[in-house]
Design an enzyme around this catalytic site. Sequence first.
Site, PDB file in Angstrom:
ATOM      1  N   LYS A 176       0.922  -0.968  -0.062  1.00  0.00           N
ATOM      2  CA  LYS A 176       0.081  -0.186   0.093  1.00  0.00           C
ATOM      3  C   LYS A 176       0.924   1.237   0.091  1.00  0.00           C
ATOM      4  O   LYS A 176       1.980   1.051   0.364  1.00  0.00           O
ATOM      5  CB  LYS A 176      -0.935   0.096   1.230  1.00  0.00           C
ATOM      6  CG  LYS A 176      -0.243   0.093   2.439  1.00  0.00           C
ATOM      7  CD  LYS A 176      -1.047  -0.265   3.553  1.00  0.00           C
ATOM      8  CE  LYS A 176      -0.432  -0.080   5.238  1.00  0.00           C
ATOM      9  NZ  LYS A 176      -1.141  -0.829   6.133  1.00  0.00           N
TER      10      LYS A 176
ATOM     11  N   ARG B 237      -9.936   0.014  15.122  1.00  0.00           N
ATOM     12  CA  ARG B 237      -9.485   0.626  14.054  1.00  0.00           C
ATOM     13  C   ARG B 237     -10.665   0.443  12.795  1.00  0.00           C
ATOM     14  O   ARG B 237     -11.546   1.136  12.360  1.00  0.00           O
ATOM     15  CB  ARG B 237      -8.043   0.803  13.687  1.00  0.00           C
ATOM     16  CG  ARG B 237      -7.976   1.629  12.386  1.00  0.00           C
ATOM     17  CD  ARG B 237      -6.412   1.329  11.913  1.00  0.00           C
ATOM     18  NE  ARG B 237      -6.150   0.225  11.386  1.00  0.00           N
ATOM     19  CZ  ARG B 237      -4.732  -0.293  10.936  1.00  0.00           C
ATOM     20  NH1 ARG B 237      -3.657   0.746  10.712  1.00  0.00           N
ATOM     21  NH2 ARG B 237      -4.447  -1.260  10.516  1.00  0.00           N
TER      22      ARG B 237
ATOM     23  N   TYR C 125      17.184  30.012   8.457  1.00  0.00           N
ATOM     24  CA  TYR C 125      15.934  30.757   8.852  1.00  0.00           C
ATOM     25  C   TYR C 125      16.087  30.899  10.341  1.00  0.00           C
ATOM     26  O   TYR C 125      16.087  29.964  11.010  1.00  0.00           O
ATOM     27  CB  TYR C 125      14.803  29.975   8.360  1.00  0.00           C
ATOM     28  CG  TYR C 125      14.266  30.313   6.907  1.00  0.00           C
ATOM     29  CD1 TYR C 125      14.153  31.291   6.209  1.00  0.00           C
ATOM     30  CD2 TYR C 125      14.127  29.232   5.926  1.00  0.00           C
ATOM     31  CE1 TYR C 125      13.634  31.526   5.065  1.00  0.00           C
ATOM     32  CE2 TYR C 125      14.075  29.269   4.682  1.00  0.00           C
ATOM     33  CZ  TYR C 125      13.658  30.600   4.352  1.00  0.00           C
ATOM     34  OH  TYR C 125      13.229  30.602   2.884  1.00  0.00           O
TER      35      TYR C 125
ATOM     36  N   MET D  63      13.168  24.558   2.480  1.00  0.00           N
ATOM     37  CA  MET D  63      12.310  23.714   1.476  1.00  0.00           C
ATOM     38  C   MET D  63      13.000  22.640   0.718  1.00  0.00           C
ATOM     39  O   MET D  63      13.033  21.542   0.391  1.00  0.00           O
ATOM     40  CB  MET D  63      11.208  24.511   0.753  1.00  0.00           C
ATOM     41  CG  MET D  63      10.267  23.893  -0.071  1.00  0.00           C
ATOM     42  SD  MET D  63       9.321  24.743  -1.132  1.00  0.00           S
ATOM     43  CE  MET D  63       8.388  25.529   0.265  1.00  0.00           C
TER      44      MET D  63
END
Length: 361
Positions: free
Chosen positions: A45, A140, A254, A302
């Site tokens: 999956k 679940r 940053y 990024m």
Amino acid sequence: MGALQRTETAGTGAAMLTVDLGAVVANWRALAARAAPAECAAVVKADAYGLGAAEVAPALARAGCRTFFVALTGEGVALRRLLGGGPEIFILHGPAPGEEPMFAAHALVPVLNCAAQAHAWAAYAAELPAAVQVDTGMARLGLPPAEAAGLPHLHVTLVLSHLACADDPADPANAAQLAAFRALRQLWPDARASLAASFGIFLGPEYHFDLVRPGAALYGIVPTAGPHPIRGVLRLRAPVIQTRRVPAGAGIGYGQTWRAPGPTRLATLGIGYADGLPRSLSNRGGAWLGERRLPIVGRISMDSVIVDASAVPQAVLAPGTPLDLIGPMAGVDAVAEAAGTVGYELLTRLGGRFARRYLDG
Ligand SMILES: *Cc1c(COP(=O)(O)O)cnc(C)c1O
């Protein structure tokens, strides 16, 4: 200013993900040996946990894997196209209302998770093979025990359940789920039974039943604290795209969350959080040049990340030099732990921007 003082840039060079399909196959074989005489399926999956189902699933089928699991109907349709008619493909979430004809058209076996899904399937094709999932303590997906007894007539070939706490062998929930599963599977005496995923395989043979369903361990996530046969399958490398020297006190990245404690040589690598490098590795993770760890300094951006390269000579760290973010020195589990997450999330978030290379066994 000598050459060693100059800032150097390489404009090119995308990060590169190498997937060792031979190692994936070796992991499947090792898990199959551990689970025998139970059959070993493969869970592919989420694009084989981000590694690429189009490459991983055929490699496993060639190695002899006959049973595959995915979560979604669309994943199953794509997998059927890829693998052709032979292998059995289970859809863990079962059909959404109205999807039943797609299951029949592509020979997908639904995992029926509630009474409504079971009734819809029985009305559509009671004679086609189906699996039922029973909930034994995870809450679940799957039929609660009270609903499991009242299903319509179905051709149930597999009954399965999923363990909530298999990553902790000492957790009493494992034995409780095992006992509940042993009782519930009696409702379908002719069906095969399946309880264990990767971690469950290592709880012992009583958890294996007829079929085990590993995903994570195929992809190099280690499913036990004990000895294990699992090999790493991934190498994620990014090239140096710039090097520079900064004086003591320089603020890095940053927010300038890291300051150079002394004169420091830095290298900027061409990979960032858009590629799946967790931003939580800022000021915590590392990149490896061979066996040498260069710490990540400042916040991950990024498209780039900065490492403190003071410990290695500039000559060996020119623009273009590849460093490992995941690899022999830092496996998926170790990098995930440093990032405050699990290998599953690290893998499935690997981006689609970098080059991918597949090594055959
Ligand atoms: C994802 C999943 C698996 C595979 O689990 P791993 O821990 O990755 O081995 C098996 N069974 C079910 C029901 C799943 O959802």
